[in-house]
Design an enzyme around this catalytic site. Sequence first.
Site, PDB file in Angstrom:
ATOM      1  N   GLY A  61       0.836  -1.189   0.000  1.00 32.72           N
ATOM      2  CA  GLY A  61       0.000   0.000   0.000  1.00 32.72           C
ATOM      3  C   GLY A  61       0.870   1.238   0.000  1.00 32.72           C
ATOM      4  O   GLY A  61       1.311   1.700   1.061  1.00 32.72           O
ATOM      5  N   ASN A 112      -8.700   1.778   7.747  1.00 35.18           N
ATOM      6  CA  ASN A 112     -10.025   2.073   8.291  1.00 35.18           C
ATOM      7  C   ASN A 112     -10.910   0.836   8.217  1.00 35.18           C
ATOM      8  O   ASN A 112     -10.761   0.000   7.325  1.00 35.18           O
ATOM      9  CB  ASN A 112     -10.691   3.199   7.506  1.00 35.18           C
ATOM     10  CG  ASN A 112     -10.190   4.568   7.927  1.00 35.18           C
ATOM     11  OD1 ASN A 112      -9.685   4.753   9.027  1.00 35.18           O
ATOM     12  ND2 ASN A 112     -10.330   5.544   7.037  1.00 35.18           N
ATOM     13  N   LYS A 168     -12.533   3.794  16.830  1.00 29.89           N
ATOM     14  CA  LYS A 168     -12.277   4.397  15.511  1.00 29.89           C
ATOM     15  C   LYS A 168     -13.426   4.072  14.553  1.00 29.89           C
ATOM     16  O   LYS A 168     -13.844   4.921  13.757  1.00 29.89           O
ATOM     17  CB  LYS A 168     -10.953   3.857  14.961  1.00 29.89           C
ATOM     18  CG  LYS A 168     -10.559   4.383  13.587  1.00 29.89           C
ATOM     19  CD  LYS A 168     -10.152   5.841  13.635  1.00 29.89           C
ATOM     20  CE  LYS A 168      -9.611   6.327  12.286  1.00 29.89           C
ATOM     21  NZ  LYS A 168      -8.304   5.728  11.932  1.00 29.89           N
ATOM     22  N   ASN A 224     -15.781   6.705  12.535  1.00 31.82           N
ATOM     23  CA  ASN A 224     -15.899   6.641  11.071  1.00 31.82           C
ATOM     24  C   ASN A 224     -17.354   6.488  10.630  1.00 31.82           C
ATOM     25  O   ASN A 224     -17.779   7.089   9.645  1.00 31.82           O
ATOM     26  CB  ASN A 224     -15.070   5.481  10.530  1.00 31.82           C
ATOM     27  CG  ASN A 224     -13.589   5.784  10.478  1.00 31.82           C
ATOM     28  OD1 ASN A 224     -13.188   6.943  10.434  1.00 31.82           O
ATOM     29  ND2 ASN A 224     -12.759   4.755  10.486  1.00 31.82           N
ATOM     30  N   ASN A 276     -15.701  17.765   7.398  1.00 34.87           N
ATOM     31  CA  ASN A 276     -16.108  17.182   8.679  1.00 34.87           C
ATOM     32  C   ASN A 276     -16.798  18.200   9.584  1.00 34.87           C
ATOM     33  O   ASN A 276     -17.801  17.898  10.237  1.00 34.87           O
ATOM     34  CB  ASN A 276     -14.886  16.602   9.404  1.00 34.87           C
ATOM     35  CG  ASN A 276     -14.304  15.396   8.703  1.00 34.87           C
ATOM     36  OD1 ASN A 276     -14.850  14.910   7.711  1.00 34.87           O
ATOM     37  ND2 ASN A 276     -13.185  14.898   9.199  1.00 34.87           N
ATOM     38  N   SER A 300     -12.140  10.309   4.231  1.00 34.48           N
ATOM     39  CA  SER A 300     -11.712   9.431   3.137  1.00 34.48           C
ATOM     40  C   SER A 300     -12.894   9.010   2.274  1.00 34.48           C
ATOM     41  O   SER A 300     -12.788   8.897   1.050  1.00 34.48           O
ATOM     42  CB  SER A 300     -11.006   8.198   3.698  1.00 34.48           C
ATOM     43  OG  SER A 300     -11.869   7.471   4.562  1.00 34.48           O
TER      44      SER A 300
END
Length: 299
Positions: A8, A100, A179, A183, A197, A249
């Site tokens: 990645g 994520n 988390k 999200n 956001n 994202s």
Amino acid sequence: MANWNILGAGAIGHFFAEKLLKSGQHAAFVLRPESDAHIRSFNFENLAGENTTNTVMAQGKLTPKCDFLLVTLKAQDVLPALTLLQSQIDKHCCIVLLHNGMGTAEQTEKLFPRHAIMVGTTSNGVLKVSEHIRHTGAGVTWLGPFNNQAKRYKDIANQLFALEELTWCEDIREKLWLKLVINCAINPLTAIHQCKNGELACPALYPHVVKLVQELALVCEKARLPWSYAELQAHVDNVITRTAENYSSMHQDQHFNRKSEIDYITGYVLKVANAYSIPVPANQALYAQIKQQETKLVS
């Protein structure tokens, strides 16, 4: 010195490549199988605005005797990529998942039942523009064992002394779920409304945030996680305020017509909620909206 391969080569992958190199580890990028091997140079700008240049090997296969395979792909790309590399991943290689969403560790364990698997989450902000990587926001990285085999790597945080904000967490599940809740409360709404956001705090959108978190709190309670609704709402509100000028994202995925990680974020919560027979209509509706938009992208 440990031998790390990074699957990645996005912003987070480069961020950890720089940290690994700085701490004296060996690091290399693993690209698509058809990629030619080459030396990659990238510039890293820290929070103080100081720049350093790093060089790493990048190739379409793992380097020999890979000790750790750090996977920073999007959640939906993890299993296909690991499947392609399955024959190359030595039984002594520890797989580290850092992205994520949740659900890929279970998939990875089915593919590699005898391997050590670590999972983690980071709140660092990183921006990649071409070969320039900029650390945009200080954060904390948590790593912990997904299975018993990974528990022997507890000293990993000590190995990576240059990454001062890295912490080992024996019960990493709680960090991942917190988390995940954040999200779920932020990403789908910012994607649907194509907003930053911070705009979720406005009177028109904030009631939707509250409804999502109320549902998520019910799921967390059944899953024996330690937070009350008020605590979860405070965490979400804090992130909305702290990242007010950021685009999530999932917002970026929608904006650039890319498939999102919705199946591993809200989709994962829906599976858990269904297992406990908990109705989560607000989360279900957002999931359906995102999936409908992604269907249009494919067609």
